[in-house]
Design a protein around this motif. Structure first.
Motif, PDB file in Angstrom:
ATOM      1  N   CYS A  46       0.850  -1.187   0.000  1.00 48.66           N
ATOM      2  CA  CYS A  46       0.000   0.000   0.000  1.00 48.66           C
ATOM      3  C   CYS A  46       0.888   1.240   0.000  1.00 48.66           C
ATOM      4  O   CYS A  46       1.744   1.376   0.865  1.00 48.66           O
ATOM      5  CB  CYS A  46      -0.898  -0.004   1.233  1.00 48.66           C
ATOM      6  SG  CYS A  46      -1.819   1.532   1.432  1.00 48.66           S
ATOM      7  N   ALA A  48       0.144   4.132   0.799  1.00 51.24           N
ATOM      8  CA  ALA A  48      -0.182   5.046   1.897  1.00 51.24           C
ATOM      9  C   ALA A  48       0.414   4.567   3.227  1.00 51.24           C
ATOM     10  O   ALA A  48       1.055   5.338   3.936  1.00 51.24           O
ATOM     11  CB  ALA A  48      -1.696   5.201   2.021  1.00 51.24           C
ATOM     12  N   CYS A  49       0.205   3.282   3.586  1.00 50.12           N
ATOM     13  CA  CYS A  49       0.649   2.822   4.908  1.00 50.12           C
ATOM     14  C   CYS A  49       1.760   1.776   4.842  1.00 50.12           C
ATOM     15  O   CYS A  49       2.342   1.428   5.859  1.00 50.12           O
ATOM     16  CB  CYS A  49      -0.538   2.271   5.700  1.00 50.12           C
ATOM     17  SG  CYS A  49      -1.172   0.707   5.057  1.00 50.12           S
ATOM     18  N   ALA A  71      -8.450   1.870   0.247  1.00 46.41           N
ATOM     19  CA  ALA A  71      -7.562   0.759   0.577  1.00 46.41           C
ATOM     20  C   ALA A  71      -8.137  -0.048   1.738  1.00 46.41           C
ATOM     21  O   ALA A  71      -8.667   0.525   2.695  1.00 46.41           O
ATOM     22  CB  ALA A  71      -6.174   1.288   0.935  1.00 46.41           C
ATOM     23  N   CYS A  73      -6.530  -1.817   3.922  1.00 49.06           N
ATOM     24  CA  CYS A  73      -5.688  -1.771   5.120  1.00 49.06           C
ATOM     25  C   CYS A  73      -5.919  -0.511   5.943  1.00 49.06           C
ATOM     26  O   CYS A  73      -6.120  -0.567   7.146  1.00 49.06           O
ATOM     27  CB  CYS A  73      -4.225  -1.889   4.718  1.00 49.06           C
ATOM     28  SG  CYS A  73      -3.793  -0.920   3.261  1.00 49.06           S
ATOM     29  N   CYS A  74      -5.885   0.649   5.295  1.00 55.22           N
ATOM     30  CA  CYS A  74      -5.897   1.890   6.062  1.00 55.22           C
ATOM     31  C   CYS A  74      -6.979   2.870   5.605  1.00 55.22           C
ATOM     32  O   CYS A  74      -7.104   3.958   6.167  1.00 55.22           O
ATOM     33  CB  CYS A  74      -4.529   2.559   5.962  1.00 55.22           C
ATOM     34  SG  CYS A  74      -4.065   2.913   4.265  1.00 55.22           S
TER      35      CYS A  74
HETATM   36 ZN    ZN Z   1      -2.846   1.160   3.431  1.00 52.87          ZN
END
Ligand code: ZN
Length: 319
Positions: A46, A48-49, A71, A73-74
């Protein structure tokens, strides 16, 4: 029956290649600017994270729709750009399979290694154009690694698929004629664009086109021949003028970059150059000769275009 299976396969392949192009579009410009090799990790993470993304969430287009653009995940937003590039590549690959690009006279029943190689070359060409388009939109560059390699692949490929870029009609053996056609196309593409670039610089005292455009047009010429160069420049400038005017009206910016328009022009040239040139060079003069109303219809159409252009320009100056 098998054609349908192959068509679905071509579309699925396009979606996967589109997913790869997203990574390339994201990473290649930074690597070009720092001159490091492009590195593709075995797993995706990802942006982003930094958490790894499970394989089932890497399925092109569907994953984005399933997650509604966020996403897993985050919850970071996944730009619409990602499924767009995947869907675009999938559509192009489906088109290349279902409607063989003009200039190449392969019979669909004969799905042999040559047809497969032609599909592979066109698939490569279209993927390359898509990557160039989005990198140019983001960074105003057309990387040499994409344009020059496309030029090389186009010229080499013409040896293995005779007539892929058309034919000059020389008495040479098919492979040599094909190679010559691709080389002449590349030279025509680079030469004409370098000429336009020079004229633009002289006329407007600023750089109208970049060297990247010249190299991209060499690649387009290698894949579509000199006729394709003609159609690409025509369709690309027409589209560029329309979008450029609209962009100027909206934002007041006069700057325009040609890469994306040349790429769209190249797609038009790839699929439609033979019918378009036939219409312009044969059907249109024939119609003008045979119909007494033809000159008037053309005159009124040209007049309407001029009025539309005038209105656009006037409004552009007012804002
Ligand atoms: Zn993420």
């Amino acid at each position: 029956m098998t054609d349908w299976v192959l068509l679905v396969g071509a579309i699925a392949l396009g979606a996967c290649i589109g997913s790869y192009l997203n990574v390339l579009i994201h990473r290649l410009p930074a690597r070009v600017l720092s001159d490091r090799p492009v590195h593709f990790p075995a797993r995706s993470f990802c942006p982003a994270c930094g958490k790894p993304i499970p394989a089932w969430l890497n399925v092109p287009v569907f994953a984005w729709l399933l997650l509604r653009g966020r996403a897993a995940c985050c919850g970071a937003r996944i730009p619409f750009r990602y499924p767009l590039v995947e869907a675009l590549t999938a559509t192009m690959y489906g088109l290349v399979f279902a409607v063989p690009p003009s200039g190449l006279h392969l019979v669909r029943a004969e799905w042999d290694w040559e047809a497969a190689l032609a599909f592979g070359l066109h698939a490569y060409f279209l993927g390359n154009l898509i990557a160039n388009t989005f990198i140019d939109l983001d960074h105003r560059i057309l990387p040499d690694r994409l344009t020059l390699s496309a030029c090389a692949v186009g010229i080499l490929g013409s040896l293995f698929v005779p007539g892929i870029a058309g034919s000059l009609g020389t008495p040479l053996p098919p492979a040599s004629d094909s190679l010559l056609t691709a080389i002449v196309g590349a030279v025509a593409g680079a030469g004409s664009t370098a000429g336009i670039r020079w004229l633009g610089t002289v006329a407007f005292r600023r750089q109208a086109m970049g060297l990247g455009d010249v190299k991209l047009m060499a690649a387009i010429g290698a894949f579509t021949g000199w006729q394709g160069v003609l159609v690409t420049l025509f369709a690309g400038s027409l589209l560029g003028a329309l979008v450029g005017t609209w962009h100027r009206l909206r934002t007041g910016e006069a700057e325009i970059y040609f890469g994306p328009f040349l790429a769209v022009g190249a797609v038009v040239a790839l699929f439609l150059r033979v019918p378009l040139l036939r219409f312009l060079l044969e059907d249109l003069p024939e119609w003008q000769r045979s119909s007494p109303a033809a000159p008037w219809i053309l005159l009124v159409t040209a007049g309407l275009c001029l009025v539309a252009l005038f209105v656009l320009l006037r409004r552009g100056r007012a804002t």
